[in-house]
Every structure is written in structure tokens, then in C-alpha cells.
Design a protein around this motif. Sequence first.
Motif, PDB file in Angstrom:
ATOM      1  N   MET A 188     -25.555  12.263  19.067  1.00 38.96           N
ATOM      2  CA  MET A 188     -25.912  11.023  18.383  1.00 38.96           C
ATOM      3  C   MET A 188     -26.597  10.019  19.297  1.00 38.96           C
ATOM      4  SD  MET A 188     -25.266  11.786  15.391  1.00 38.96           S
ATOM      5  CE  MET A 188     -25.701  10.231  14.624  1.00 38.96           C
ATOM      6  N   LYS A 189     -26.573  10.275  20.604  1.00 35.92           N
ATOM      7  CA  LYS A 189     -27.337   9.424  21.515  1.00 35.92           C
ATOM      8  C   LYS A 189     -28.832   9.597  21.294  1.00 35.92           C
ATOM      9  CE  LYS A 189     -24.503   8.711  25.652  1.00 35.92           C
ATOM     10  NZ  LYS A 189     -24.412   9.009  27.109  1.00 35.92           N
ATOM     11  N   ASP A 190     -29.229  10.822  20.991  1.00 33.57           N
ATOM     12  CA  ASP A 190     -30.641  11.139  20.796  1.00 33.57           C
ATOM     13  C   ASP A 190     -30.753  12.268  19.785  1.00 33.57           C
ATOM     14  OD1 ASP A 190     -33.367  11.158  21.031  1.00 33.57           O
ATOM     15  OD2 ASP A 190     -33.390  12.290  22.911  1.00 33.57           O
ATOM     16  N   PRO A 191     -30.435  11.993  18.522  1.00 35.97           N
ATOM     17  CA  PRO A 191     -30.431  13.064  17.517  1.00 35.97           C
ATOM     18  C   PRO A 191     -31.829  13.625  17.304  1.00 35.97           C
ATOM     19  CG  PRO A 191     -30.238  10.910  16.471  1.00 35.97           C
ATOM     20  CD  PRO A 191     -30.099  10.688  17.949  1.00 35.97           C
ATOM     21  N   PRO A 192     -31.939  14.918  17.094  1.00 39.90           N
ATOM     22  CA  PRO A 192     -33.242  15.528  16.841  1.00 39.90           C
ATOM     23  C   PRO A 192     -33.834  15.014  15.539  1.00 39.90           C
ATOM     24  CG  PRO A 192     -31.482  17.081  16.377  1.00 39.90           C
ATOM     25  CD  PRO A 192     -30.837  15.896  17.029  1.00 39.90           C
ATOM     26  N   MET A 193     -35.121  15.159  15.405  1.00 36.70           N
ATOM     27  CA  MET A 193     -35.805  14.696  14.205  1.00 36.70           C
ATOM     28  C   MET A 193     -35.448  15.597  13.027  1.00 36.70           C
ATOM     29  SD  MET A 193     -37.331  11.962  15.085  1.00 36.70           S
ATOM     30  CE  MET A 193     -38.400  11.711  13.671  1.00 36.70           C
ATOM     31  N   MET A 194     -34.389  15.210  12.344  1.00 34.44           N
ATOM     32  CA  MET A 194     -33.961  15.972  11.183  1.00 34.44           C
ATOM     33  C   MET A 194     -33.726  15.028  10.015  1.00 34.44           C
ATOM     34  SD  MET A 194     -31.442  18.914  12.721  1.00 34.44           S
ATOM     35  CE  MET A 194     -32.061  20.124  13.904  1.00 34.44           C
ATOM     36  N   GLU A 195     -33.523  15.591   8.838  1.00 31.86           N
ATOM     37  CA  GLU A 195     -33.384  14.775   7.655  1.00 31.86           C
ATOM     38  C   GLU A 195     -32.104  13.932   7.711  1.00 31.86           C
ATOM     39  OE1 GLU A 195     -31.817  18.945   6.787  1.00 31.86           O
ATOM     40  OE2 GLU A 195     -33.560  18.023   7.757  1.00 31.86           O
ATOM     41  N   LYS A 196     -32.102  12.882   6.894  1.00 33.06           N
ATOM     42  CA  LYS A 196     -30.972  11.964   6.886  1.00 33.06           C
ATOM     43  C   LYS A 196     -29.679  12.669   6.499  1.00 33.06           C
ATOM     44  CE  LYS A 196     -33.733   7.844   5.892  1.00 33.06           C
ATOM     45  NZ  LYS A 196     -33.971   6.722   4.939  1.00 33.06           N
ATOM     46  N   LYS A 197     -29.802  13.685   5.673  1.00 32.69           N
ATOM     47  CA  LYS A 197     -28.610  14.424   5.251  1.00 32.69           C
ATOM     48  C   LYS A 197     -27.885  15.003   6.455  1.00 32.69           C
ATOM     49  CE  LYS A 197     -27.119  18.125   2.114  1.00 32.69           C
ATOM     50  NZ  LYS A 197     -27.573  19.159   1.154  1.00 32.69           N
ATOM     51  N   LEU A 220     -22.082  12.207  10.955  1.00 37.38           N
ATOM     52  CA  LEU A 220     -21.207  11.038  10.844  1.00 37.38           C
ATOM     53  C   LEU A 220     -19.895  11.418  10.156  1.00 37.38           C
ATOM     54  CD1 LEU A 220     -23.587   8.096   9.849  1.00 37.38           C
ATOM     55  CD2 LEU A 220     -22.311   8.378  11.980  1.00 37.38           C
ATOM     56  N   GLY A 221     -20.006  12.233   9.118  1.00 36.49           N
ATOM     57  CA  GLY A 221     -18.811  12.676   8.414  1.00 36.49           C
ATOM     58  C   GLY A 221     -17.878  13.468   9.315  1.00 36.49           C
ATOM     59  N   VAL A 222     -18.467  14.314  10.151  1.00 33.47           N
ATOM     60  CA  VAL A 222     -17.678  15.097  11.107  1.00 33.47           C
ATOM     61  C   VAL A 222     -16.946  14.171  12.080  1.00 33.47           C
ATOM     62  CG1 VAL A 222     -17.845  16.638  13.104  1.00 33.47           C
ATOM     63  CG2 VAL A 222     -19.045  17.202  10.987  1.00 33.47           C
ATOM     64  N   LEU A 223     -17.657  13.181  12.600  1.00 35.63           N
ATOM     65  CA  LEU A 223     -17.059  12.271  13.576  1.00 35.63           C
ATOM     66  C   LEU A 223     -15.951  11.431  12.951  1.00 35.63           C
ATOM     67  CD1 LEU A 223     -20.317  11.161  15.410  1.00 35.63           C
ATOM     68  CD2 LEU A 223     -18.567  12.731  16.271  1.00 35.63           C
ATOM     69  N   VAL A 224     -16.166  10.964  11.724  1.00 39.84           N
ATOM     70  CA  VAL A 224     -15.124  10.203  11.035  1.00 39.84           C
ATOM     71  C   VAL A 224     -13.885  11.076  10.832  1.00 39.84           C
ATOM     72  CG1 VAL A 224     -14.483   9.129   8.839  1.00 39.84           C
ATOM     73  CG2 VAL A 224     -16.679   8.576   9.897  1.00 39.84           C
ATOM     74  N   GLY A 243     -18.886   8.977  19.663  1.00 40.82           N
ATOM     75  CA  GLY A 243     -20.010   9.412  18.843  1.00 40.82           C
ATOM     76  C   GLY A 243     -20.380   8.392  17.778  1.00 40.82           C
ATOM     77  N   LEU A 244     -19.383   7.756  17.170  1.00 35.52           N
ATOM     78  CA  LEU A 244     -19.659   6.741  16.157  1.00 35.52           C
ATOM     79  C   LEU A 244     -20.352   5.531  16.781  1.00 35.52           C
ATOM     80  CD1 LEU A 244     -16.351   6.945  14.096  1.00 35.52           C
ATOM     81  CD2 LEU A 244     -18.624   7.730  13.396  1.00 35.52           C
ATOM     82  N   GLY A 245     -19.970   5.191  18.001  1.00 35.27           N
ATOM     83  CA  GLY A 245     -20.661   4.104  18.700  1.00 35.27           C
ATOM     84  C   GLY A 245     -22.103   4.460  19.003  1.00 35.27           C
ATOM     85  N   ASN A 246     -22.336   5.713  19.427  1.00 30.41           N
ATOM     86  CA  ASN A 246     -23.705   6.165  19.693  1.00 30.41           C
ATOM     87  C   ASN A 246     -24.540   6.158  18.421  1.00 30.41           C
ATOM     88  OD1 ASN A 246     -23.094   6.623  22.397  1.00 30.41           O
ATOM     89  ND2 ASN A 246     -22.648   8.793  22.097  1.00 30.41           N
ATOM     90  N   ALA A 247     -23.917   6.495  17.291  1.00 27.32           N
ATOM     91  CA  ALA A 247     -24.638   6.573  16.023  1.00 27.32           C
ATOM     92  C   ALA A 247     -25.187   5.223  15.595  1.00 27.32           C
ATOM     93  CB  ALA A 247     -23.723   7.133  14.938  1.00 27.32           C
ATOM     94  N   ARG A 294     -26.601   3.000  17.341  1.00 29.31           N
ATOM     95  CA  ARG A 294     -27.897   2.749  17.967  1.00 29.31           C
ATOM     96  C   ARG A 294     -28.993   3.669  17.438  1.00 29.31           C
ATOM     97  NH1 ARG A 294     -24.247   2.331  22.298  1.00 29.31           N
ATOM     98  NH2 ARG A 294     -24.607   4.494  22.941  1.00 29.31           N
ATOM     99  N   ARG A 295     -28.642   4.910  17.108  1.00 30.45           N
ATOM    100  CA  ARG A 295     -29.657   5.909  16.767  1.00 30.45           C
ATOM    101  C   ARG A 295     -29.776   6.199  15.282  1.00 30.45           C
ATOM    102  NH1 ARG A 295     -33.318   6.213  20.719  1.00 30.45           N
ATOM    103  NH2 ARG A 295     -32.348   6.479  22.775  1.00 30.45           N
ATOM    104  N   ALA A 296     -28.761   5.855  14.508  1.00 31.54           N
ATOM    105  CA  ALA A 296     -28.818   6.108  13.063  1.00 31.54           C
ATOM    106  C   ALA A 296     -28.281   4.891  12.315  1.00 31.54           C
ATOM    107  CB  ALA A 296     -28.020   7.358  12.715  1.00 31.54           C
ATOM    108  N   PRO A 297     -28.888   3.710  12.545  1.00 28.76           N
ATOM    109  CA  PRO A 297     -28.341   2.470  11.974  1.00 28.76           C
ATOM    110  C   PRO A 297     -28.295   2.448  10.454  1.00 28.76           C
ATOM    111  CG  PRO A 297     -30.551   2.117  12.852  1.00 28.76           C
ATOM    112  CD  PRO A 297     -30.121   3.463  13.315  1.00 28.76           C
ATOM    113  N   GLU A 298     -29.288   3.028   9.802  1.00 25.04           N
ATOM    114  CA  GLU A 298     -29.297   3.002   8.333  1.00 25.04           C
ATOM    115  C   GLU A 298     -28.150   3.830   7.768  1.00 25.04           C
ATOM    116  OE1 GLU A 298     -31.098   0.983   6.533  1.00 25.04           O
ATOM    117  OE2 GLU A 298     -31.832   0.239   8.467  1.00 25.04           O
ATOM    118  N   GLU A 299     -27.912   4.984   8.377  1.00 28.61           N
ATOM    119  CA  GLU A 299     -26.812   5.830   7.924  1.00 28.61           C
ATOM    120  C   GLU A 299     -25.479   5.138   8.178  1.00 28.61           C
ATOM    121  OE1 GLU A 299     -29.463   6.885   9.591  1.00 28.61           O
ATOM    122  OE2 GLU A 299     -30.329   8.059   7.952  1.00 28.61           O
ATOM    123  N   VAL A 300     -25.380   4.422   9.300  1.00 30.93           N
ATOM    124  CA  VAL A 300     -24.157   3.692   9.614  1.00 30.93           C
ATOM    125  C   VAL A 300     -23.913   2.595   8.577  1.00 30.93           C
ATOM    126  CG1 VAL A 300     -23.100   2.087  11.259  1.00 30.93           C
ATOM    127  CG2 VAL A 300     -24.180   4.196  12.073  1.00 30.93           C
TER     128      VAL A 300
END
Length: 215
Positions: free
Chosen positions: A42-51, A57-61, A78-82, A84-90
Amino acid sequence: MCSVLLRNQLVSRGVIWALSQWLNSRSENLQLTATAFFAELMKDPPMMEKKFLESVLGVLVERSQHGISAVRQMAARGLGNAVRRAPEEVRRHKEAILEALQRGLRDTTCPEVAAESMLALAEVVRKLKAEGLGSAFKDVARSTKMFFEAEPEVLRSSAFSLYAALASSASGKRSFFAREVAETWVSLLLHLRDPDPEVSNARAPTSHLQSRSKP
């Protein structure tokens, strides 16, 4: 491991799928390795779909409630890293994320989990601000100050970092936060000479809390 794979651009769908199988392994070491992998991812997630991001995120929760404290710690990281890198999903899943991190903050059995949860919450606070946190803002502020006098240095350091983030994001909650600061000001002053430099550095931004928090 994940940082090496990312640096060499070796994180593929196949690698992610293979590591995901370890999450339910009978081996605690493999479960921990997989959770740490996704936390680092989640620090640098690959360019993949939002799903995909939402599934991580579900796994980390889910892992935030794991029976192994080290797994819970990695999940919080991981949730903290998310943030920064996936703010909309958060933002879309903020209720579940806040619940997971607040639960981690109250984890009295493991200081590392509580400290990691506070650092992750600091990222959430900076991103969502007081308005985005809603009633959770007050709950987090009240819980955080309980660690100002904690014996483990990692708890004090993380608590002051989170409190500084709360102070800088208190717009709209200034009256409440001013009262909170008034109650904790003595503790803040007592820690001016904290023997741990990490605590002192984390506490430094809170030297301006009183002026920032005035309504």
C-alpha cells in the motif's frame, strides 16, 4: 520482501495472488509475511483497478482483529500507508478503517499495536480533517491523551504525533479541542524534557497546541 519486489518491478498479479494464499495458511509466519507484504504494497500499489485496492483494504481491516499481535500491527501500518496512496478508497471505507484503528489504539495487550494504530490514525486525521472524522474526532482525541504518561516510549511518541495531527486538523472542533488541551497542558509541559528524543521530537509540534486550539 515487498519493497525488493516493488523496486525491481516484480509485483505481478501472480505474485499478489500467491501471497494472498498465505493469509489463511496454518503457518503463523506465513500469515505474518503475507500481511506485511500487503501493508508494504500500500506504500506504492501497482496500477490496478479500484476493486483491487478496496480488496486489499478489506484484507487489512480483517487482519486488524487477528489473534497474533504482529499481524495486527502490520495491518494497522498498511491502513496508514493506504491513506497516502489510496485516499479515495479510504474515504469510501472510512467507517470500517476508523473502527479498526480505534480498536487497535485500545489494544492494551500490545503497545506496538496501539502505537502503530495511532500513527495510522494520524495519517487519517491529516487526510480527512475534523469534519471528515465526525464524532470519531472527539473519541480519538480523548483516547490519545491517555498515553501521554505511558511507560513505553513508543506509546508516548505515537500519542504526541497523533495529538499534533489532531491539533492541526481541529477546524470546526476548536472549542472542544481547546478544552482538551486545557486538561492536558500540564502533561504536555512535563514532557518538554522527555528523555527519549523521539518523544521530544514528536511532541515538538504540540508546543503550539494552545494557540492553535483557541476558538
